[in-house]
Design a protein around this motif. Structure first.
Motif, PDB file in Angstrom:
ATOM      1  N   THR A 391       0.826  -1.207   0.000  1.00 14.03           N
ATOM      2  CA  THR A 391       0.000   0.000   0.000  1.00 14.03           C
ATOM      3  C   THR A 391       0.856   1.251   0.000  1.00 14.03           C
ATOM      4  O   THR A 391       0.610   2.206  -0.748  1.00 14.03           O
ATOM      5  N   ALA A 392       1.889   1.270   0.852  1.00 16.72           N
ATOM      6  CA  ALA A 392       2.768   2.436   0.935  1.00 16.72           C
ATOM      7  C   ALA A 392       3.529   2.651  -0.373  1.00 16.72           C
ATOM      8  O   ALA A 392       3.664   3.791  -0.842  1.00 16.72           O
ATOM      9  N   LEU A 393       4.011   1.580  -0.986  1.00 18.34           N
ATOM     10  CA  LEU A 393       4.756   1.713  -2.240  1.00 18.34           C
ATOM     11  C   LEU A 393       3.859   2.183  -3.373  1.00 18.34           C
ATOM     12  O   LEU A 393       4.291   2.979  -4.234  1.00 18.34           O
ATOM     13  N   ALA A 394       2.610   1.705  -3.419  1.00 12.45           N
ATOM     14  CA  ALA A 394       1.680   2.151  -4.460  1.00 12.45           C
ATOM     15  C   ALA A 394       1.432   3.656  -4.351  1.00 12.45           C
ATOM     16  O   ALA A 394       1.373   4.365  -5.369  1.00 12.45           O
ATOM     17  N   SER A 395       1.292   4.159  -3.140  1.00 12.47           N
ATOM     18  CA  SER A 395       1.117   5.606  -2.948  1.00 12.47           C
ATOM     19  C   SER A 395       2.385   6.363  -3.309  1.00 12.47           C
ATOM     20  O   SER A 395       2.324   7.457  -3.873  1.00 12.47           O
ATOM     21  N   TRP A 396       3.530   5.793  -2.972  1.00  6.33           N
ATOM     22  CA  TRP A 396       4.831   6.418  -3.229  1.00  6.33           C
ATOM     23  C   TRP A 396       5.035   6.661  -4.728  1.00  6.33           C
ATOM     24  O   TRP A 396       5.703   7.607  -5.125  1.00  6.33           O
TER      25      TRP A 396
END
Length: 488
Positions: A391-396
């Motif tokens: 989830t964090a990488l997709a937002s990044w």
């Protein structure tokens, strides 16, 4: 005729300005453009041959590793026992690539953390293609050296013998005494000065298998890089061992066990990840000395190379200023962030109540970061870690189309215009997303936007588009008035 800015006209959003383009000479970058961070390079093709560097403590293994790889990567100090884990580095010599493994000092009849270090060194020997056995030529062969020889013979791996600390011709006679170890020719070398290192590497490559052909360029789809961060003794090494499914790094109750960042490729959730165990970041890095100081520097460098930082917090203890400072370091580095509350198995209802109050008070700056409650010791809820990282990488890496962004800005400015200051009301003419990793936005404005208003824009951006787990950068380019005279 140019329209003068006033309180009646400056509050409106100009949706046509961004479509018409702009003249770069009219704009001033208020905070400076941010360089692109992150990036996702692929891994080299095929496994490289592995050369393990072993020996008893304080014979110069890490110094020799730094000499082989051509940079000061391994932590070195003039005391025994600095290196504890097996740490892998890629090296090149005469056009051939290989992996060199730095290990902790091997000793016999040891207990506690020294026994764990010795076990890691033995594992490095078993998994290597060849071994470089480092001996202090000045001291000569010792009982511990003889014990290492027995381990090497049992492993059956090809060995090259490095007679270290031979700084001049007069000391080469000392190296000749190492023939008694029965491992063949001792190669005199000075890891500090580099003397004899070329001949030693030639001998090492002669017993290593050939490396696979090198592919040039950037390969997409390589393992994502995850750095485990936190203060000392918070459970980073225990978490790496748990997700790896083996005792990959030394774990001990002594705070600061890990010195060198340790990389490990791990299969989780159907994907390959590169997890990086780092040394604990201490409260005042500039006051630390020796190995702890250099370990902190290596941790900062590992964070810069990572894409996402999993920040471990000891849930059983009160949040400290040190915890919030580590989170700030990850935010300033522009990494994606996941906060893992470790040691959840030690929590009781009273502690959970106070933890929620501490989070509300001390972690207000990262309310957008995904939170997982885990126990690296028992494995509790470890399956929640990968979804949070993804989830964090997709937002990044998320990008908002320019048209969609400006439609959002138009609605925002119409409902909540910038406050009037000095009879002027700066307006946002248009905006664009300048980059990702992390998301970076540039707002073209007719005047300076106050920090509070920019925080308001960020908060509404998150409400509208999400961005969980990543910091957001907002910068301004302010249009200068044409014909404005300098010095007025």
């Amino acid at each position: 005729m140019e329209q003068h800015a006033d309180a009646t006209t400056e509050g409106a959003f100009d949706p046509e300005a961004w479509e018409a383009g702009y003249d770069p000479d009219e704009w001033v970058d208020v905070e400076g453009d941010a360089p692109a961070r992150g990036g996702h390079d692929g891994e080299a093709s095929g496994p490289l041959p592995v050369l393990a560097v072993v020996g008893r403590p304080n014979v110069g293994k890490s110094t020799l590793v730094n000499r082989i790889i051509g940079r000061r990567e391994a932590v070195v100090e003039d005391t025994p026992g600095v290196t504890r884990d097996r740490v892998y580095y890629e090296a090149t010599w005469n056009g051939r690539r290989f992996t060199v493994v730095d290990t902790g000092g091997w000793e016999r009849d040891v207990v506690g953390i020294d026994l764990s270090v010795a076990v890691q060194a033995e594992y490095a020997i078993e998994s290597a293609d060849a071994v470089m056995f480092v001996v202090d030529a000045i001291v000569g062969p010792t009982d511990s050296d003889e014990a290492v020889v027995r381990v090497l013979r049992k492993a059956g791996k090809p060995v090259v013998l490095a007679a270290n600390k031979v700084d001049n011709m007069a000391q080469e006679a000392d190296a000749a005494a190492l023939w008694s170890l029965g491992l063949g020719q001792p190669w005199p070398v000075s890891a500090v000065h580099g003397r004899g290192s070329g001949d030693l590497l030639d001998a090492a490559l002669a017993i290593l298998p050939e490396a696979p052909a090198q592919r040039f360029g950037v390969t997409e789809g390589g393992p994502r890089r995850v750095a485990l961060l936190g203060r000392p003794n918070v459970g980073k090494s225990s978490m790496l061992n748990k997700v790896a499914g083996e005792t990959r790094v030394v774990v001990d109750k002594i705070a600061g066990t890990t010195r060198d960042p340790v990389d490990e490729l791990i299969q989780l959730g159907g994907k390959t990840w590169k997890f990086i165990d780092t040394a604990g970041i201490r409260r005042r890095v500039h006051l630390t000395q020796g190995a702890d100081f250099y370990a902190s520097l290596r941790t900062t460098a590992a964070l810069e190379k990572a894409e996402v930082g999993v920040i471990l917090i000891d849930a059983s203890e009160r949040l400290t200023e040190q915890d919030t400072r580590i989170i700030s370091l990850a935010v300033e580095a522009g990494r994606a962030i996941v906060i893992a509350y470790n040691k959840w198995d030690l929590m009781d209802e009273e502690r959970r109540y106070y933890l929620e109050r501490e989070i509300e008070q001390d972690l207000v700056q990262v309310t957008w970061a995904p939170r997982v409650n885990v126990s690296a010791l028992t494995g509790r809820h470890m399956e929640k870690l990968v979804p949070a990282i993804e989830t964090a990488l997709a937002s990044w890496e998320k990008r908002i189309p320019t048209g969609q962004l400006n439609a959002f800005l138009g609605t925002l400015v119409a409902s909540h215009p910038h406050p009037i200051r000095g009879g002027k009301q700066p307006r946002i003419l248009f905006g664009t997303q300048a980059g990702t990793k992390p998301p970076r936005f540039v707002l073209f404005t007719s005047g300076f936007l106050e920090a509070g208003y920019r925080r308001f824009i960020e908060r509404r951006l998150r409400e509208e588009f999400g961005f969980p787990g990543t910091p957001i950068e907002i910068r301004m380019k302010v249009r200068e008035k044409r014909g404005r005279k300098t010095g007025r």
